[in-house]
Design a protein around this motif. Structure first.
Motif, PDB file in Angstrom:
ATOM      1  N   ASN A 217       7.397  25.275 -20.482  1.00 50.68           N
ATOM      2  CA  ASN A 217       8.841  25.139 -20.310  1.00 50.68           C
ATOM      3  C   ASN A 217       9.551  25.054 -21.655  1.00 50.68           C
ATOM      4  O   ASN A 217       9.029  24.544 -22.639  1.00 50.68           O
ATOM      5  CB  ASN A 217       9.165  23.883 -19.495  1.00 50.68           C
ATOM      6  CG  ASN A 217       8.728  24.004 -18.049  1.00 50.68           C
ATOM      7  OD1 ASN A 217       8.708  25.101 -17.509  1.00 50.68           O
ATOM      8  ND2 ASN A 217       8.374  22.894 -17.439  1.00 50.68           N
ATOM      9  N   THR A 218      10.774  25.581 -21.677  1.00 49.36           N
ATOM     10  CA  THR A 218      11.661  25.398 -22.823  1.00 49.36           C
ATOM     11  C   THR A 218      12.926  24.715 -22.333  1.00 49.36           C
ATOM     12  O   THR A 218      13.307  24.857 -21.167  1.00 49.36           O
ATOM     13  CB  THR A 218      12.030  26.737 -23.474  1.00 49.36           C
ATOM     14  OG1 THR A 218      12.687  27.561 -22.495  1.00 49.36           O
ATOM     15  CG2 THR A 218      10.788  27.450 -23.989  1.00 49.36           C
ATOM     16  N   VAL A 231      20.645  39.082 -35.052  1.00 46.95           N
ATOM     17  CA  VAL A 231      20.596  37.626 -34.973  1.00 46.95           C
ATOM     18  C   VAL A 231      19.208  37.248 -34.467  1.00 46.95           C
ATOM     19  O   VAL A 231      18.646  37.918 -33.591  1.00 46.95           O
ATOM     20  CB  VAL A 231      21.712  37.055 -34.064  1.00 46.95           C
ATOM     21  CG1 VAL A 231      21.557  37.527 -32.623  1.00 46.95           C
ATOM     22  CG2 VAL A 231      21.750  35.541 -34.127  1.00 46.95           C
ATOM     23  N   GLY A 232      18.622  36.210 -35.046  1.00 41.72           N
ATOM     24  CA  GLY A 232      17.308  35.733 -34.640  1.00 41.72           C
ATOM     25  C   GLY A 232      17.436  34.482 -33.804  1.00 41.72           C
ATOM     26  O   GLY A 232      18.196  33.568 -34.130  1.00 41.72           O
ATOM     27  N   LEU A 233      16.680  34.420 -32.717  1.00 43.99           N
ATOM     28  CA  LEU A 233      16.809  33.341 -31.743  1.00 43.99           C
ATOM     29  C   LEU A 233      15.435  32.736 -31.491  1.00 43.99           C
ATOM     30  O   LEU A 233      14.458  33.465 -31.303  1.00 43.99           O
ATOM     31  CB  LEU A 233      17.386  33.913 -30.445  1.00 43.99           C
ATOM     32  CG  LEU A 233      18.062  32.987 -29.450  1.00 43.99           C
ATOM     33  CD1 LEU A 233      19.256  32.291 -30.069  1.00 43.99           C
ATOM     34  CD2 LEU A 233      18.507  33.795 -28.232  1.00 43.99           C
ATOM     35  N   VAL A 234      15.347  31.406 -31.486  1.00 42.96           N
ATOM     36  CA  VAL A 234      14.080  30.698 -31.280  1.00 42.96           C
ATOM     37  C   VAL A 234      14.150  29.871 -30.001  1.00 42.96           C
ATOM     38  O   VAL A 234      15.159  29.211 -29.725  1.00 42.96           O
ATOM     39  CB  VAL A 234      13.764  29.781 -32.476  1.00 42.96           C
ATOM     40  CG1 VAL A 234      12.556  28.896 -32.191  1.00 42.96           C
ATOM     41  CG2 VAL A 234      13.510  30.608 -33.724  1.00 42.96           C
ATOM     42  N   PHE A 235      13.051  29.919 -29.225  1.00 44.75           N
ATOM     43  CA  PHE A 235      12.884  29.100 -28.028  1.00 44.75           C
ATOM     44  C   PHE A 235      11.671  28.191 -28.243  1.00 44.75           C
ATOM     45  O   PHE A 235      10.532  28.646 -28.094  1.00 44.75           O
ATOM     46  CB  PHE A 235      12.636  29.972 -26.795  1.00 44.75           C
ATOM     47  CG  PHE A 235      13.771  30.873 -26.402  1.00 44.75           C
ATOM     48  CD1 PHE A 235      14.620  30.542 -25.358  1.00 44.75           C
ATOM     49  CD2 PHE A 235      13.986  32.075 -27.067  1.00 44.75           C
ATOM     50  CE1 PHE A 235      15.654  31.386 -24.982  1.00 44.75           C
ATOM     51  CE2 PHE A 235      15.017  32.928 -26.708  1.00 44.75           C
ATOM     52  CZ  PHE A 235      15.860  32.578 -25.653  1.00 44.75           C
ATOM     53  N   PRO A 236      11.848  26.916 -28.594  1.00 44.90           N
ATOM     54  CA  PRO A 236      10.693  26.025 -28.711  1.00 44.90           C
ATOM     55  C   PRO A 236      10.251  25.558 -27.325  1.00 44.90           C
ATOM     56  O   PRO A 236      11.088  25.280 -26.458  1.00 44.90           O
ATOM     57  CB  PRO A 236      11.238  24.861 -29.532  1.00 44.90           C
ATOM     58  CG  PRO A 236      12.693  24.816 -29.193  1.00 44.90           C
ATOM     59  CD  PRO A 236      13.112  26.249 -28.928  1.00 44.90           C
ATOM     60  N   THR A 237       8.955  25.473 -27.094  1.00 43.71           N
ATOM     61  CA  THR A 237       8.470  24.994 -25.804  1.00 43.71           C
ATOM     62  C   THR A 237       8.463  23.470 -25.789  1.00 43.71           C
ATOM     63  O   THR A 237       8.606  22.808 -26.826  1.00 43.71           O
ATOM     64  CB  THR A 237       7.060  25.504 -25.510  1.00 43.71           C
ATOM     65  OG1 THR A 237       6.137  24.851 -26.385  1.00 43.71           O
ATOM     66  CG2 THR A 237       6.972  27.018 -25.691  1.00 43.71           C
ATOM     67  N   VAL A 238       8.270  22.918 -24.614  1.00 42.41           N
ATOM     68  CA  VAL A 238       8.191  21.464 -24.475  1.00 42.41           C
ATOM     69  C   VAL A 238       7.034  20.914 -25.295  1.00 42.41           C
ATOM     70  O   VAL A 238       7.113  19.826 -25.874  1.00 42.41           O
ATOM     71  CB  VAL A 238       8.070  21.074 -22.991  1.00 42.41           C
ATOM     72  CG1 VAL A 238       7.810  19.584 -22.834  1.00 42.41           C
ATOM     73  CG2 VAL A 238       9.337  21.469 -22.244  1.00 42.41           C
ATOM     74  N   ASN A 239       5.920  21.649 -25.353  1.00 36.15           N
ATOM     75  CA  ASN A 239       4.786  21.209 -26.167  1.00 36.15           C
ATOM     76  C   ASN A 239       5.201  21.024 -27.620  1.00 36.15           C
ATOM     77  O   ASN A 239       4.777  20.088 -28.296  1.00 36.15           O
ATOM     78  CB  ASN A 239       3.645  22.213 -26.090  1.00 36.15           C
ATOM     79  CG  ASN A 239       2.910  22.147 -24.775  1.00 36.15           C
ATOM     80  OD1 ASN A 239       2.974  21.133 -24.082  1.00 36.15           O
ATOM     81  ND2 ASN A 239       2.215  23.224 -24.421  1.00 36.15           N
ATOM     82  N   HIS A 240       6.035  21.936 -28.082  1.00 41.23           N
ATOM     83  CA  HIS A 240       6.491  21.847 -29.469  1.00 41.23           C
ATOM     84  C   HIS A 240       7.404  20.643 -29.644  1.00 41.23           C
ATOM     85  O   HIS A 240       7.298  19.885 -30.611  1.00 41.23           O
ATOM     86  CB  HIS A 240       7.240  23.120 -29.840  1.00 41.23           C
ATOM     87  CG  HIS A 240       7.517  23.247 -31.310  1.00 41.23           C
ATOM     88  ND1 HIS A 240       6.800  24.074 -32.117  1.00 41.23           N
ATOM     89  CD2 HIS A 240       8.433  22.642 -32.111  1.00 41.23           C
ATOM     90  CE1 HIS A 240       7.248  23.987 -33.371  1.00 41.23           C
ATOM     91  NE2 HIS A 240       8.244  23.122 -33.385  1.00 41.23           N
TER      92      HIS A 240
END
Length: 858
Positions: A217-218, A231-240
């Motif tokens: 999950n994010t 444009v650069g886009l980041v999705f960190p996960t819940v683990n992160h």
């Protein structure tokens, strides 16, 4: 703006450097629109751990192919690209100027800290430029969605829907539109599948055809970097986020890319179709309960969904998916690598996609080159390299340098206005016209660099034998303070002189019934008024009325002075939050004064100030010297040519891919950004260009001229609809003028009404010398035929001020008739006058004989 040895600057990417591992969070959270607070509630230890881990989890994205720093990383096949190495400057006597734009790269850990704790403390180390207006904090604060983007914020960028409110509204990347969602990851729409065309609207409707996410999950996303083309886009996960374990995915949203690319690190990719996937690589999904889809391993997947759409999915390294009964593709193991997905609108495009998928763009730099260093191109010049494209007087070279990774030749897509001026490009014929957008079919181009020769159009009668009227252009392409030809005869001059005296007499008496609106506390209406006075000064000078010229100059200065000094009732303020000049009134109401305080329409409003300032610099240089700091700041708000400025973003409203500007500022819109008045955007860059010319600022002069040329070209493609339009369908193109262009729709209305005179008039005003470059005879023949019937409308007759624009449009075709028509007007738009209307008619090609029977003189 930083300069290289050759005097040029490139719009590129900069890195946000994280030093020492120490972090200081801001002491207060920001407030989002709607009043939702972003609080700082985190632990300093967690922040410190995230910063320490950032060194391995998120190196600079152009130094490694993936986010990760472990043994699973892929080899870096990044290419400096292009035809030959190094920077392509101009040689042969030219003085090229390159602009370096803004992009911010951040460590993922620091941005995660921002997402968790409202940590938005990364700021430029040097102080804000000395902007001579009172400084204020904006009521709307940037949220963690902005990542480590710092003041000055690009409030006019094409991608601001990613960071406004929840950051989950449509963004037109082209040829795809996307949404960034916390639940479903990156939603991808090939919106042309839902193309709609009616008399009043043409649109490509957004719906999520595919989605790329992770099983983990994010709960957020944020901007990693940006540049003029991506444009650069980041999705960190819940683990992160929760377990301090590097696990996230990111996407490079690069304009004109036929694929969407997602890089994964330490998580399980998940690919979902809105309509169930039914066929993969020839294997058909069966509905029986006993069917068990096998694990699918590979790098190339040909996908058909139940609606019949065809997509291609690519993976490096090879990946193993489980094809579940709900039609999803789920990686069976944690994955570090990249996936690319592309729609295949026709069967024949598949082999092209297969051939080029391994090379992918991560961003793009824009270089702007001018021969002679800015003023008309003294000495000419030639671009270095094997193509050797010459730059003549008035030419400008725009170069896209795509940053890329992977092997092979890079495949990208160009819009129609690019193709018109592309130089020595390698086009892919069987991939051209396959991908279609609101702005028409796109052309496939191979290579890491695009070269486009830009310039202002040449006046139609320049150099013709027997040309009537005197040539009065000031150089630089023929469109400067005066028209390319002067007032043609003494009869015209007599009538124009009388009009100047009449206009000035009405102003002296305070008889403003001659104009449709005044509002001393609104920069749009006051900007139009001061620009109208400035036009009176230029016209009086042209017809030899020196005292009247000086009176008009004094009037223009008197209107502008309270704005520059902050002594009016609604003063300009410098916004230290976003970086720009805003109005006091909007601090309590976002929508007053056309949303100025939330960065809506700045170029429309301040463009009139720029024009007036240019005229004052020409005729009253002492005024400009006295107010130089304020004028410099006001021009920079919309036409800043210095990407290193701590006060203003580079060319706030300009989209360097679409070519035109976006007006909508910090307002979320369902179909992306939008712009209404193309002609007022042109006026903004025309005014900035003239200001640079009049003050001797060659860098601004050249930069604004390039912005002007780009705006003109894209306006002719995307606002002006001819009978043979290659962009718009016939039913919509019959209107001949677009009212508002959005990211995914174009409409034949304005924000204030649907009447034809509004739609056309708002895209014609103001009438100045540059308008001739906008309105060519061939187009106006078709457009005026649609517009002119409003003159005989019985129900709700056309108001006089709008009727005036119809007559001025008519002058392009029939100056003799228009000469009589404008003299019957008794009211004008605030930015127009009887003098200006007569001047426009008299300086049209072929108008040399008009008014000859009225000879006489003052």
């Amino acid at each position: 703006m930083s300069s290289g040895n050759n005097g040029s600057v490139a719009l590129g990417i900069k890195d946000a450097v994280i030093a020492g591992g120490n972090s200081t969070s801001s002491s207060s959270g920001g407030t989002r629109k709607g009043g939702k607070a972003v609080s700082n509630t985190g632990s300093g230890n967690i922040v410190q751990n995230l910063i320490n881990n950032s060194r391995s989890s998120a190196p600079a994205r152009d130094s490694t192919p993936l986010l990760g720093g472990g043994s699973g990383d892929l080899p870096n096949h990044s290419s400096a690209g292009g035809h030959g190495g190094g920077d392509d400057g101009l040689s042969g006597g030219g003085a090229p100027l390159h602009l370096k734009g803004v992009a911010w790269l951040l460590g993922v850990a620091v941005v995660v800290a921002a997402a968790l704790f409202g940590l938005l403390a990364l700021r430029r180390s040097h102080a804000v430029d000395s902007v001579p207006f009172s400084h204020v904090t904006h009521p709307l604060q940037p949220t963690a969605l902005w990542g480590a983007v710092r003041r000055p914020y690009p409030t006019g960028a094409w991608w601001t829907n990613l960071v406004l409110n929840k950051g989950d509204n449509n963004v037109a990347v082209l040829p795809y539109a996307i949404k960034a969602t916390d639940d479903n990851g990156l939603q991808i729409s090939y919106s042309y599948f839902r193309h709609l065309s009616t008399k009043m609207v043409q649109a490509d409707l957004f719906a999520p055809d595919m989605a790329m996410a992770a099983v983990e999950n994010t709960s957020t996303h944020y901007i990693e970097s940006y540049d003029p083309l991506s444009v650069g886009l980041v999705f960190p996960t819940v683990n992160h986020l929760q377990h301090n374990r590097p696990s996230y995915y990111r996407t490079h949203l690069v304009r004109g890319c036929p694929y969407l690319t997602v890089e994964y690190y330490g998580c399980h990719p998940l690919v979902t179709a809105a309509n169930m996937i039914t066929v993969i690589n020839g294997l058909q999904y069966r509905e029986e309960a006993t069917f068990q889809a096998p694990a699918l391993t590979g790098s190339v997947f040909e996908i058909t969904v139940i609606s019949g759409q065809q997509w291609m999915l690519f993976a490096e390294p090879a990946i193993t998916f489980r094809w579940t009964k709900d039609g999803k593709l789920t990686s069976i193991s944690s994955y570090t690598g990249f996936l690319r997905i592309a729609v295949a609108p026709v069967e024949g495009i598949k082999h092209v996609l297969v051939e080029h998928w391994r090379a992918y763009p991560t961003g793009g730099d824009v270089s702007l080159d001018y021969p002679g260093g800015g003023r008309g191109g003294e000495g000419g010049g030639e671009r270095g390299g094997e193509e050797g494209v010459s730059l003549n007087e008035g030419d400008m070279m725009v170069t896209y340098q795509w940053r890329r990774k992977g092997e092979g030749r890079l495949l990208m897509l160009a819009l129609p206005h690019h193709v018109e001026i592309l130089q020595d490009a390698t086009l892919v014929g069987n991939a051209t016209g396959v991908y279609v957008t609101l702005k028409g079919g796109m052309t496939a181009v191979l290579g890491d660099r695009w070269y486009m020769k830009e310039g202002l159009p040449v006046p139609v009668d320049v150099g013709k034998k027997g040309q009537k009227g005197e040539w009065t252009g000031d150089g630089g392409g023929g469109f400067e303070f005066r028209a390319p030809r002067g007032v043609g005869n003494e009869g015209q001059k007599k009538v124009i002189r009388e009009a100047v005296m009449s206009d000035l007499a009405a102003i002296r008496k305070g008889d403003f019934k001659r104009w449709n609106k005044t509002d001393v506390n609104d920069p749009y209406w006051e900007g139009k008024r001061m620009a109208m006075y400035a036009r009176l000064a230029v016209i009086a000078d042209e017809v030899g009325m020196v005292p009247e010229r000086e009176e008009a100059v004094a009037l223009a200065a008197a209107v502008m002075t309270p704005w520059l000094g902050g002594t009016n009732d609604n003063p300009f303020l410098y916004d230290t939050t976003w970086g720009g000049i805003i109005l006091q009134s909007g601090l309590s109401n976002p929508y007053v004064n056309f949303g100025n305080t939330y960065y809506n329409d700045h170029h429309f409003q301040y463009g009139y100030f720029c024009y007036c300032a240019a005229v004052l610099a020409r005729f009253d240089p002492e005024f400009v010297r006295k107010h130089k700091r304020a004028l410099t700041a006001l021009v920079a708000d919309i036409a800043n040519d210095d990407d290193a400025s701590p006060s203003f973003p580079l060319a706030r409203h300009k989209d360097f891919f679409d070519g035109h500007s976006w007006a909508s500022g910090l307002f979320e819109q369902n179909n992306g950004k939008s712009q209404e008045s193309s002609s007022e955007a042109i006026n903004a860059y025309y005014g900035a260009h003239l200001y640079g010319r009049a003050t001797g600022d060659k860098k601004l002069e050249s930069f604004a001229k390039l912005l002007l040329a780009m705006e003109l070209r894209s306006t002719r493609w995307y606002w002006h609809m001819r009978n043979d339009s290659k962009v718009y369908d016939a039913v919509f193109a019959a209107n001949r003028m677009v009212g508002v262009v959005g990211g995914l729709d174009a409409t034949c209305h304005t924000w204030f009404g649907e009447s034809l005179e509004y739609v056309h008039g708002i895209n014609l005003m103001p009438f100045t010398p540059i308008t001739e470059a906008l309105l060519d005879v061939g187009y106006v023949k078709e457009e005026y035929a649609v517009l002119s019937p409003v003159l005989t409308r019985q129900e709700e007759p056309v108001a006089e001020e709008w009727k005036g624009f119809v007559y001025l449009d008519h002058a392009v075709l029939d100056p003799a008739s228009a000469w009589e028509e404008v003299q019957m007007l008794d009211k004008f738009d605030s930015g127009n006058s009887l003098s200006n209307s007569l001047w426009w008619v008299a300086t049209r090609p072929g108008a040399g004989e008009v008014g000859k029977g009225e000879e006489g003189g003052k």
